[in-house]
Motif scaffolding. Structure first.
Motif, PDB file in Angstrom:
ATOM      1  N   VAL A  99      55.779  41.134  61.512  1.00 24.00           N
ATOM      2  CA  VAL A  99      55.309  39.910  60.853  1.00 24.00           C
ATOM      3  C   VAL A  99      54.461  40.314  59.648  1.00 24.00           C
ATOM      4  CG1 VAL A  99      53.990  37.777  61.109  1.00 24.00           C
ATOM      5  CG2 VAL A  99      55.315  38.664  63.047  1.00 24.00           C
ATOM      6  N   LEU A 100      54.849  39.822  58.462  1.00 25.69           N
ATOM      7  CA  LEU A 100      54.123  40.186  57.245  1.00 25.69           C
ATOM      8  C   LEU A 100      52.668  39.735  57.330  1.00 25.69           C
ATOM      9  CD1 LEU A 100      56.834  39.250  54.584  1.00 25.69           C
ATOM     10  CD2 LEU A 100      56.358  41.484  55.596  1.00 25.69           C
ATOM     11  N   ASP A 101      51.796  40.497  56.655  1.00 24.54           N
ATOM     12  CA  ASP A 101      50.360  40.201  56.691  1.00 24.54           C
ATOM     13  C   ASP A 101      50.066  38.777  56.252  1.00 24.54           C
ATOM     14  OD1 ASP A 101      50.009  42.725  57.562  1.00 24.54           O
ATOM     15  OD2 ASP A 101      48.997  43.492  55.769  1.00 24.54           O
ATOM     16  N   ILE A 102      50.860  38.262  55.302  1.00 23.52           N
ATOM     17  CA  ILE A 102      50.594  36.923  54.785  1.00 23.52           C
ATOM     18  C   ILE A 102      50.777  35.857  55.853  1.00 23.52           C
ATOM     19  CG2 ILE A 102      52.954  36.570  53.958  1.00 23.52           C
ATOM     20  CD1 ILE A 102      51.764  35.078  51.565  1.00 23.52           C
ATOM     21  N   ASN A 103      51.619  36.161  56.867  1.00 20.32           N
ATOM     22  CA  ASN A 103      51.888  35.199  57.947  1.00 20.32           C
ATOM     23  C   ASN A 103      51.257  35.624  59.274  1.00 20.32           C
ATOM     24  OD1 ASN A 103      53.540  33.590  56.254  1.00 20.32           O
ATOM     25  ND2 ASN A 103      55.261  34.999  56.603  1.00 20.32           N
ATOM     26  N   ASP A 104      50.628  36.806  59.322  1.00 22.86           N
ATOM     27  CA  ASP A 104      50.128  37.370  60.578  1.00 22.86           C
ATOM     28  C   ASP A 104      48.762  36.771  60.928  1.00 22.86           C
ATOM     29  OD1 ASP A 104      49.605  38.871  62.782  1.00 22.86           O
ATOM     30  OD2 ASP A 104      50.259  40.770  61.888  1.00 22.86           O
ATOM     31  N   VAL A 164      55.342  40.296  69.860  1.00 20.76           N
ATOM     32  CA  VAL A 164      54.585  39.197  69.263  1.00 20.76           C
ATOM     33  C   VAL A 164      55.507  38.023  68.978  1.00 20.76           C
ATOM     34  CG1 VAL A 164      52.926  40.795  68.241  1.00 20.76           C
ATOM     35  CG2 VAL A 164      54.952  40.103  66.930  1.00 20.76           C
ATOM     36  N   ASP A 165      54.882  36.859  68.732  1.00 19.73           N
ATOM     37  CA  ASP A 165      55.648  35.681  68.351  1.00 19.73           C
ATOM     38  C   ASP A 165      55.748  35.618  66.836  1.00 19.73           C
ATOM     39  OD1 ASP A 165      53.175  34.876  67.463  1.00 19.73           O
ATOM     40  OD2 ASP A 165      52.806  33.498  69.132  1.00 19.73           O
ATOM     41  N   GLY A 166      56.241  34.498  66.300  1.00 18.38           N
ATOM     42  CA  GLY A 166      56.454  34.377  64.861  1.00 18.38           C
ATOM     43  C   GLY A 166      55.193  34.428  64.037  1.00 18.38           C
ATOM     44  N   SER A 167      54.068  34.186  64.660  1.00 17.83           N
ATOM     45  CA  SER A 167      52.804  34.240  63.918  1.00 17.83           C
ATOM     46  C   SER A 167      52.106  35.576  64.072  1.00 17.83           C
ATOM     47  CB  SER A 167      51.877  33.111  64.380  1.00 17.83           C
ATOM     48  OG  SER A 167      51.560  33.266  65.755  1.00 17.83           O
ATOM     49  N   ASN A 224      46.278  43.679  63.153  1.00 15.40           N
ATOM     50  CA  ASN A 224      45.896  44.878  63.913  1.00 15.40           C
ATOM     51  C   ASN A 224      46.358  44.826  65.368  1.00 15.40           C
ATOM     52  OD1 ASN A 224      44.501  45.849  61.586  1.00 15.40           O
ATOM     53  ND2 ASN A 224      42.735  44.558  62.145  1.00 15.40           N
ATOM     54  N   THR A 225      47.533  44.222  65.614  1.00 12.85           N
ATOM     55  CA  THR A 225      48.101  44.208  66.964  1.00 12.85           C
ATOM     56  C   THR A 225      48.489  45.624  67.347  1.00 12.85           C
ATOM     57  OG1 THR A 225      48.976  42.001  66.571  1.00 12.85           O
ATOM     58  CG2 THR A 225      49.930  43.236  68.404  1.00 12.85           C
ATOM     59  N   PRO A 226      48.162  46.073  68.581  1.00 14.09           N
ATOM     60  CA  PRO A 226      48.524  47.441  68.994  1.00 14.09           C
ATOM     61  C   PRO A 226      50.023  47.698  68.867  1.00 14.09           C
ATOM     62  CG  PRO A 226      46.994  46.452  70.547  1.00 14.09           C
ATOM     63  CD  PRO A 226      47.384  45.367  69.599  1.00 14.09           C
ATOM     64  N   ALA A 263      55.619  42.875  46.065  1.00 13.73           N
ATOM     65  CA  ALA A 263      54.988  44.031  46.708  1.00 13.73           C
ATOM     66  C   ALA A 263      53.746  43.614  47.484  1.00 13.73           C
ATOM     67  CB  ALA A 263      54.631  45.082  45.660  1.00 13.73           C
ATOM     68  N   LYS A 264      53.096  42.548  46.997  1.00 14.02           N
ATOM     69  CA  LYS A 264      51.903  42.063  47.678  1.00 14.02           C
ATOM     70  C   LYS A 264      52.258  41.236  48.915  1.00 14.02           C
ATOM     71  CE  LYS A 264      49.498  41.687  43.217  1.00 14.02           C
ATOM     72  NZ  LYS A 264      48.811  40.753  42.277  1.00 14.02           N
ATOM     73  N   LEU A 265      53.509  40.770  48.968  1.00 13.32           N
ATOM     74  CA  LEU A 265      53.904  39.868  50.041  1.00 13.32           C
ATOM     75  C   LEU A 265      54.807  40.537  51.079  1.00 13.32           C
ATOM     76  CD1 LEU A 265      54.805  36.779  47.825  1.00 13.32           C
ATOM     77  CD2 LEU A 265      52.632  37.240  48.968  1.00 13.32           C
TER      78      LEU A 265
END
Length: 453
Positions: free
Chosen positions: A306-311, A322-325, A315-317, A295-297
């Motif tokens: 893109v999940l927060d852990i990899n973002d 976006v790319d993979g990052s 806060n992209t509009p 749930a945290k991931l």
């Protein structure tokens, strides 16, 4: 006639006797076992070769009413390829060749003494229904009675001989000596297992010709027919260690599965249940822990995929690609040259449609081909905007402008352009660029605008 009836009786007797002997392999053996509803593995393809006797007399109907009363037995041979779809049903493609002959034609105008038909070829598609392979107590059948019925097409040549011995090739109403006709094959027989991949095939088939010219003599009002009694071998394709669907007994496999499942003692079953329960409890605890960690991931706060852990760019509009990052993609720079604009302008000036239709005239093809090549080579995007004058109803003009823009899009896509990069829109009479009160103004308003980007 009595001889043929005797042969037919012996064949039917053999079939009835064979049906009482079909179960020879006991269910204790598991070499032919397939788990119920598992779909296999089983062998479903086979090929067969056979030879036998062809005669105009059959076991159906009154043979004395046929065009020739005295049958002659001739050699025939054939083969087939079969696909088994279930233990009882298969489709097979048959081939047959040989000769059919008879003597003593029935009295009538120009009565011939005998005929001989050379069956150059025949092909048929038949359904094959296997009987007697359903039993509770035996896993595999050793004898399989079967019935067949289908439809086919054949080519043959017929000669007739009169009482003086003069032989004449038969020709149909079109003057053809080689005749093609439809026929309906109906048969029965049985197969005996000689080994895991070989069956002995004994069968009898009646072929109902869909005309009365097979024997070259037309008397009465019934179509011709002939029979084929044969013996042959069937070869199953695939590994001999894999069961054959035609001999596999699904009912017995269900019984075997039931016996095996109930052979365990209550104590063993309870021990297994307790062990599985303990495993399930442990798995449930592990799953709860894993879900809490997952749930945290699995959070994507800005919704960019893109999940927060990899973002790396949070806060992209919304809607930003976006790319993979998780960072915005750089927009490609599109450079449109004067030559590119000239190609588009040339296409617009040469564009013509049939009056009141969305059919592009041939005069426009060359310039549209250059636009299509431009879109393919440079991967441009293109907007097509169709317009009309105010002649006719608004709905009709809106539909016509849209259809013309779509017609150009379809033409460009057929020439290799990317459909996703072409937008076709119709505006009807809503956006005139000149007055609709003059013919020249209306001509300017009837247009399709091309916009590269």
């Amino acid at each position: 006639m009595k001889t043929n009836l005797k042969k037919a009786s012996l064949l039917l007797t053999g079939l009835l006797a064979g049906s009482t002997l079909f179960a020879q392999t006991d269910s204790v053996q598991t070499t032919n076992y397939v788990k119920p509803f598992s779909g296999g593995p089983v062998r479903t393809w086979s090929i067969g070769f056979n030879g036998g006797l062809l005669t105009p007399f059959t076991i159906f109907g009154a043979n004395g009413r046929q065009d020739f009363r005295q049958p002659q037995s001739e050699i025939g041979y054939g083969g087939y390829i079969k696909k088994q779809f279930s233990p009882t049903f298969a489709l097979q493609a048959d081939f047959l060749r040989g000769e059919v002959s008879g003597t003593r034609g029935q009295a009538g105008f120009g009565t011939p003494n005998s005929f001989n038909t050379k069956l150059d070829w025949s092909g048929a598609l038949s359904a094959n229904i296997t009987l007697g392979n359903i039993s509770w107590f035996h896993s595999k059948t050793s004898i399989q009675p079967y019935l067949t019925a289908g439809a086919g097409y054949m080519g043959y040549k017929t000669t007739i001989t009169d009482a003086a011995g003069n032989t004449t090739p038969y020709a149909n109403g079109a003057g053809e000596n080689t005749i093609n006709e439809w026929f309906v094959p109906v048969g029965l027989g049985f197969k005996v297992n000689l080994g895991p991949s070989v069956n002995l095939d004994l069968g009898y088939q009646v072929n109902f010709v869909q005309s009365d010219n097979f024997d070259g003599y037309n008397i009465g009002n019934s179509n011709d027919r002939f029979s084929y009694a044969h013996i042959g071998l069937e070869f199953l394709l695939g590994s001999s260690k894999t069961p054959a669907m035609a001999t596999y007994n699904p009912v017995n496999s269900m019984r075997t599965e039931y016996v095996w499942q109930n052979a365990q003692t209550k104590a063993m079953l309870q021990a297994q249940i307790d062990a599985e329960k303990a495993k399930n409890d442990q798995l449930r605890n592990d799953l709860n822990t894993t879900n809490a960690n997952l749930a945290k991931l699995t959070i994507d706060s800005d919704g960019d995929g893109v999940l927060d852990i990899n973002d790396k760019c949070p806060n992209t509009p919304s809607g930003t690609k976006v790319d993979g990052s998780g960072c915005p993609l750089a927009k490609p720079v599109v450079v449109i040259t004067e030559e590119d604009r000239r190609v588009v302008k040339d296409a617009i000036s040469n564009l013509e449609f049939d009056l009141g239709k969305a059919t592009i005239r041939e005069k426009s093809f060359a310039s549209l081909d250059r636009v299509a090549r431009l879109l393919v080579d440079k991967n441009f995007s293109l907007k097509l905007a169709g317009h009309t004058d105010n002649t006719g109803s608004k709905d009709l003009n809106m539909r016509l402008s849209k259809d013309r823009a779509e017609a150009i899009k379809t033409y460009l896509v057929d020439k290799g352009a990317n459909a996703s990069r072409i937008e076709a829109t119709g505006y009807g009479q809503l956006q005139p660029i000149a007055t609709n009160k003059t013919a020249a103004g209306r001509q300017q308003n009837r247009r399709v605008e091309f916009t590269l980007y």
